[in-house]
Write an enzyme that holds these catalytic residues in place. Structure first.
Site, short mmCIF file in Angstrom:
data_model
loop_
_atom_site.label_atom_id
_atom_site.label_comp_id
_atom_site.label_asym_id
_atom_site.label_seq_id
_atom_site.Cartn_x
_atom_site.Cartn_y
_atom_site.Cartn_z
N TYR A 150 -145.87 -27.59 65.53
CA TYR A 150 -145.57 -28.35 64.31
C TYR A 150 -144.08 -28.63 64.20
O TYR A 150 -143.65 -29.75 63.94
CB TYR A 150 -146.06 -27.55 63.10
CG TYR A 150 -145.68 -28.14 61.76
CD1 TYR A 150 -146.43 -29.17 61.19
CD2 TYR A 150 -144.59 -27.66 61.04
CE1 TYR A 150 -146.09 -29.70 59.96
CE2 TYR A 150 -144.25 -28.19 59.81
CZ TYR A 150 -145.00 -29.20 59.26
OH TYR A 150 -144.67 -29.73 58.05
N LYS A 154 -142.18 -32.27 64.29
CA LYS A 154 -141.30 -32.74 63.22
C LYS A 154 -139.90 -33.06 63.77
O LYS A 154 -139.27 -34.04 63.37
CB LYS A 154 -141.21 -31.69 62.10
CG LYS A 154 -142.48 -31.60 61.25
CD LYS A 154 -142.69 -32.88 60.46
CE LYS A 154 -143.97 -32.84 59.62
NZ LYS A 154 -144.25 -34.15 58.98
#
Lengths: 327, 327
Positions: A150, A154
């Site tokens: 994740y 990002k």
């Protein structure tokens, strides 16, 4: 003003949409107010409690589906890209995280680029772009060292949006968000979800589990402050932003123990007793890998602010959820 | 040992392949030497002067073509991923740069992940991941701030390879390379290509154009040193590397004026007179946006080294190209 909010049926998307409808206009810095003509809430699921207004259009689908992305982006003036597979889910299902968090973003950026209108584009990033051994205080210039898929997605998203902005394909703005608490609604698959649960559940007499030690530090922002930041990030002029398109946001540094103390001050001992302490080494490790002490001078200079303290966050949560609780 | 080199018909690919063939084996740290069974040189074009050896297999195609990538990766033990659209070309043709530098890498990583063998994977990055306002000295922990699409794509690539390594999908190693000079062959579309031309061409009596001021600083490495780094980056054990998979490499900091002085010392005044100074503001700006003073303690601790100085680089270039020049 034609607006697209991806992840639009999530709680930030809904609150942002409601705020825009209430204001009736959106005003770019240095420009006249423009009426809200249409808000497309795009998400994988319809959700519930959507704002009831003829200007709202709900579209469900896959953010990596070119046909549906072409449809929801058609003629948009501004995009808030909030859709994401959250941290634990993206770590457990690598394909899903890549599909939504990376390929979805890339498709969206490419579709907007090919339309040629260079709309304003706010991208929600987070401090999970950091991990591992960090300096005591993370600032605007600290290197990104994600330790989760994740966080990697990002970090990649930040770089993509910044380059699409540099090239003039979209008028991109990256908001690097602190952990949001107290979130309304139910727990999700974010490793950080308990930061909301341990306040939200006891306040309505429900039990909650805290998987980390009381001395665990965290960097937080309230939902209210997020909405303000989303609006400011969109309305600031390109001239004001210059080529600094990645904005780590101010937040509140606190500890789980202090959060629980705030709960006690507001709701008493009984509420605190509803918290069960069940240490989870994995969550402890993930949460500790995120920075808790952050300086955000770039965003502060542009007018972004933090909540005064965690007590204020709890009080705001109670105000904001009062109608639901009494209904 | 079955080897894939993407960008395999470029000069580094060819030199690396020749070196592997000469050595006949590849030895991973802590393991017995393993014979070189096959080297696939994969590239968009066949190139020339490929190593002549039955173990060499040339495959031409598109790095973003799933069929050909499935074919060239089948059963590989190690991959050097050198294929890239260079800086000026990726800036001029955004689609091409994204296709090769980003989608090509992603396809390669996904294909290897799905094969499930977790091969060693060396990824060639570069200091174009930096740009804009930089600290006086860039080190292992300086934040990436690309100011070109090529730099963005390399920065994204570093993050992807590091996460695929963290997840165990490939045994990834990122080598962040200084500008390579003196490159053999012809100028390419890299903004940095003149750093080689201004030495290489005068040494064989040909004119060259220098588009930047003499005081322009640059951070360099020789082709010889690159080959050593490519081998070391591949052979170091996962235990030695730990989770530090991004390795900014040592190099030589010099100026264009000092490079020209080295040329003069080696080849005399006549050679220097072959350099035409034609300032190009765009190239000056791009080159100045890259760091020139770099500390690389992580890689140095692992055994990576820089050339002693630029004079040594020029002498090595002359030695390495002597057969060609006399033929």
């Amino acid at each position: 003003m034609r607006i697209l909010i991806t992840g639009g049926t999530g709680f930030i998307g809904k609150q942002l949409a409601q705020r825009l409808l209430d204001e009736n206009t959106l005003t770019f810095e240095g420009q006249a107010p423009r009426p809200i003509e249409r808000i497309v809430l795009f998400d994988t699921f319809a959700g519930e409690d959507l704002p009831s207004d003829p200007r709202i259009e709900l579209v469900t689908g896959d953010v990596a589906d070119p046909d549906v992305i072409a449809r929801v982006t058609d003629g948009v003036d501004v995009v808030w890209h909030l859709a994401a597979v959250v941290s634990s889910a993206a770590e457990a299902d690598f394909d899903l995280g890549m599909q939504v968090n990376l390929h979805g973003l890339m498709l969206l950026l490419e579709t907007l680029r090919k339309q040629g209108n260079a709309p304003r584009f706010v991208y929600a990033s987070g401090f999970a772009v950091f991990g591992g051994t960090l300096p005591d205080v993370v600032n605007d210039d600290t290197a990104l060292t994600p330790q989760s898929s994740y966080g990697m997605q990002k970090a990649v998203g930040e770089l993509l949006v910044a380059d699409y902005a540099r090239k003039g394909f979209v008028d991109g703005r990256v908001l690097r968000l602190p952990t949001v608490a107290v979130r309304p609604g139910k727990p999700n698959k974010a490793a950080s979800t308990f930061f909301s649960s341990i306040i939200r559940e006891p306040l309505v007499g429900l039990p909650a589990v805290c998987p980390v030690r009381p001395d665990t530090q965290v960097y937080l922002t309230s939902p209210r402050r997020i909405i303000e930041s989303m609006l400011l990030g969109m309305t600031l002029s390109p001239q004001t932003l210059g080529n600094q398109r990645i904005l780590p946001l101010p937040g509140v540094t606190t500890t789980v123990a202090d959060m629980v103390s705030a709960l006690q001050r507001v709701a008493g001992d009984e509420a605190v007793k509803l918290i069960r302490w069940e240490p989870d080494a994995t969550i402890q490790r993930i949460v500790e890998s995120w920075p808790s002490r952050v300086e955000a001078p770039r965003a502060r200079a542009l007018g972004f602010t933090a909540d005064p303290d965690f007590d204020a966050i709890v009080r705001a949560h109670i105000e904001d959820t009062a109608p639901t609780r009494s209904s």
